[in-house]
Design a protein around this motif. Structure first.
Motif, PDB file in Angstrom:
ATOM      1  N   THR A  78       0.803  -1.233   0.000  1.00  0.00           N
ATOM      2  CA  THR A  78       0.000   0.000   0.000  1.00  0.00           C
ATOM      3  C   THR A  78       0.835   1.283   0.000  1.00  0.00           C
ATOM      4  N   HIS A  79       2.164   1.152  -0.107  1.00  0.00           N
ATOM      5  CA  HIS A  79       2.971   2.378  -0.232  1.00  0.00           C
ATOM      6  C   HIS A  79       4.375   2.026  -0.716  1.00  0.00           C
ATOM      7  N   ILE A  80       4.712   2.496  -1.908  1.00  0.00           N
ATOM      8  CA  ILE A  80       6.042   2.203  -2.459  1.00  0.00           C
ATOM      9  C   ILE A  80       6.376   3.256  -3.512  1.00  0.00           C
ATOM     10  N   HIS A  81       7.687   3.532  -3.669  1.00  0.00           N
ATOM     11  CA  HIS A  81       8.173   4.522  -4.644  1.00  0.00           C
ATOM     12  C   HIS A  81       8.974   3.768  -5.701  1.00  0.00           C
ATOM     13  N   TYR A  82       8.441   3.659  -6.923  1.00  0.00           N
ATOM     14  CA  TYR A  82       9.204   2.867  -7.895  1.00  0.00           C
ATOM     15  C   TYR A  82      10.532   3.512  -8.289  1.00  0.00           C
ATOM     16  N   THR A 233      -0.181  10.201   0.034  1.00  0.00           N
ATOM     17  CA  THR A 233       0.852  11.120   0.495  1.00  0.00           C
ATOM     18  C   THR A 233       1.501  10.573   1.771  1.00  0.00           C
ATOM     19  N   HIS A 234       2.381  11.375   2.369  1.00  0.00           N
ATOM     20  CA  HIS A 234       3.053  11.006   3.618  1.00  0.00           C
ATOM     21  C   HIS A 234       2.497  11.845   4.767  1.00  0.00           C
ATOM     22  N   LEU A 235       2.510  11.255   5.961  1.00  0.00           N
ATOM     23  CA  LEU A 235       1.996  11.975   7.128  1.00  0.00           C
ATOM     24  C   LEU A 235       2.758  11.551   8.376  1.00  0.00           C
ATOM     25  N   ALA A 272       0.899   7.509   4.347  1.00  0.00           N
ATOM     26  CA  ALA A 272       2.009   6.621   4.714  1.00  0.00           C
ATOM     27  C   ALA A 272       2.639   7.075   6.023  1.00  0.00           C
ATOM     28  N   HIS A 273       2.923   6.108   6.881  1.00  0.00           N
ATOM     29  CA  HIS A 273       3.693   6.235   8.129  1.00  0.00           C
ATOM     30  C   HIS A 273       2.828   6.507   9.357  1.00  0.00           C
ATOM     31  N   CYS A 274       2.409   7.746   9.597  1.00  0.00           N
ATOM     32  CA  CYS A 274       1.531   8.037  10.754  1.00  0.00           C
ATOM     33  C   CYS A 274       2.128   7.534  12.062  1.00  0.00           C
ATOM     34  N   THR A 323       5.877  -1.459   1.784  1.00  0.00           N
ATOM     35  CA  THR A 323       7.321  -1.699   1.895  1.00  0.00           C
ATOM     36  C   THR A 323       8.075  -0.370   1.891  1.00  0.00           C
ATOM     37  N   ASP A 324       7.490   0.647   1.253  1.00  0.00           N
ATOM     38  CA  ASP A 324       8.124   1.966   1.139  1.00  0.00           C
ATOM     39  C   ASP A 324       9.540   1.898   0.578  1.00  0.00           C
ATOM     40  N   VAL A 325       9.799   0.975  -0.313  1.00  0.00           N
ATOM     41  CA  VAL A 325      11.072   1.032  -1.054  1.00  0.00           C
ATOM     42  C   VAL A 325      11.166   2.415  -1.703  1.00  0.00           C
TER      43      VAL A 325
END
Ligand code: GUN
Ligand code: ZN
Length: 442
Positions: A78-82, A233-235, A272-274, A323-325
């Motif tokens: 549910t959250h990754i940066h290719y 987004t990120h939080l 993402a994160h929280c 995974t947030d790669v």
């Protein structure tokens, strides 16, 4: 009645038949068939049943025999940066320095469509070889980054959600756009790709510090114009980041209020994160039916902090696993679940295998508002799944051999497992990756 185009697969199967609002409900929602048969037609599940109930009906028909393997629904990241694939494992920095030193220079290369196409193919191969069949993905600020990724995912018929980064301040000049450019380019991508086949679009403002009020107003406008898009987004990842947001937006009550003010919270909003939320932010995530992406390897690697999974259940906030790669250190959902367990241990929370596999499959689907389409083997679901080899090393063979039931086996898989355990990955009813072939079969 079966038809000539049907596929029948015999193996062990594990999934969750229904969503759960409390961890206690997971055991009754779980389904384990030691000897089962999964039937597929036109890329969808027709049914899952014990072998003994279907063997007579299937007599004389071809059956893909995968006995000894365990099949679970495809993992959902549910959250990754290719674009960060090529900088995974960058030494020594926490979030804000890590972005400046490593991330932005790498992302600047995605102005080049050839580079984006090469890395998109590489990225999707990493997902599939780790059993991940769906993901919510960040591109870069360049529209061509997302063009390349969507094109590659479309060729594989993957269910993927992605978006171009939107940012207009606090980043290098070559990665910054104006709010109007960001609006126009995002709009064009939505019109081209959103709800095309299995692809969907996520509005992707990077995070509050790289967003001016004018940019956020453009994101809000797009969300009003395209209300069925996602917001990604990120939080509240890192304490310095949280303090910076308070400086940049003194008129807002806190970090989440920056997004909420522009109506960017809601059912298809994924934060993402929280890690450092206050009470009112937890409440706001609940009240707006927003989603959290829990990214354990990233939070440990960047030293961001420990996500409070127990609280997410208590507050009734949906959670998926990311995974947030490339801040995260692996594409493997199995390894990511193992790290999530350790994050729980540091807070006296026991993440069971049932809960972990729920978050990675049906829970992740629900977190992305896709549980009508993917996440389990109920009839009509899109046939995305992973064929797991429960034991591929001497140590795994020993330990799995000592496991008394499916729960212990799943726990050992998330503790000792990784991409070696992914024998095959199927997307939309077709095998698209096979370990022994070593490459995509598609
Ligand atoms: N916050 C803003 N951008 C990023 C990013 O690329 N990775 C992570 N982990 N956090 C971010
Ligand atoms: Zn991220």
């Amino acid at each position: 009645m079966s038809s000539a185009t049907d596929t029948a697969i015999r193996a062990s199967f594990f999934d969750f038949k229904s969503v759960a609002d409390q961890p206690d409900a997971l055991l009754s929602a779980a389904r384990y068939l030691e000897d089962g048969v999964l039937r597929l037609r036109d890329g969808r599940v027709i049914g899952l049943a014990p072998w003994e109930e279907c063997s007579a009906e299937l007599a004389g028909q071809p059956v893909v025999d995968l006995r000894g393997k365990l099949i679970v629904p495809g993992f959902i990241d549910t959250h990754i940066h290719y674009p960060q694939t090529e900088m995974i494992g960058a030494f020594g920095e926490q979030l804000l320095e890590w972005l400046n030193h490593y991330t932005f220079p790498v992302e600047a290369q995605y102005y080049c469509p050839d580079h984006a196409a090469r890395m998109s193919a590489f990225f999707l191969h990493q997902l599939l070889s780790n059993g991940t069949t769906s993901a919510l993905v960040f591109g870069t600020v360049h529209p061509q980054s997302v063009e390349a990724l969507f094109s590659a995912a479309e060729a594989l018929n993957m269910r993927l959600i992605a978006g171009k980064v939107m940012m207009d301040r606090n980043a290098p000049d070559n990665l910054i756009e104006t709010p109007e450019q960001s609006y126009q380019q995002t709009r064009a991508l939505i019109e081209r790709w959103h709800q095309r086949g299995r692809l969907s679009y996520a509005l992707t403002p990077r995070f509050a510090p790289t967003s001016s009020p004018q940019l956020l107003a453009k994101v809000q406008q797009l969300r009003q114009e395209f209300p069925d898009t996602w917001l990604h987004t990120h939080l509240s990842e890192n304490p310095q980041e949280v303090a910076w947001v308070k400086q940049l937006f003194p008129e807002r009550a806190g970090y989440l209020d920056v997004y909420h003010h522009y109506q960017l919270t809601g059912r298809r909003s994924v934060f993402a994160h929280c890690v450092h939320l206050d009470d009112s932010e937890w409440q706001c995530l609940h009240d707006t039916d927003s989603t959290i992406a829990f990214c354990p390897t990233s939070n440990l690697f960047l030293g961001s902090g420990l996500f409070n999974l127990k609280r997410s259940w208590q507050q009734g906030v949906k959670v998926g696993i990311g995974t947030d790669v490339g801040a995260g250190t692996t594409f493997s959902m199995l390894q990511t679940l193992g790290e999530a367990y350790k994050v729980g241990q540091l807070q006296q929370y026991k993440l069971s295998a049932a809960e972990a596999f729920y978050h990675a499959t049906l829970g992740g689907a629900r977190a992305l508002d896709l549980d009508h389409a993917i996440g389990n083997f109920n009839p009509g679901k899109e046939a995305d799944f992973v064929v797991l080899d429960p034991a591929v090393s001497a140590l795994q063979t020993l330990r799995i051999g000592n496991s008394k039931d499916i729960w212990e086996k799943l726990f050992v898989l998330m503790t000792l497992g990784d991409d070696r355990n992914i024998a095959q990955t199927w997307v939309n009813g077709r095998p698209v990756w096979q370990r022994d072939a070593g490459e995509q079969a598609a």
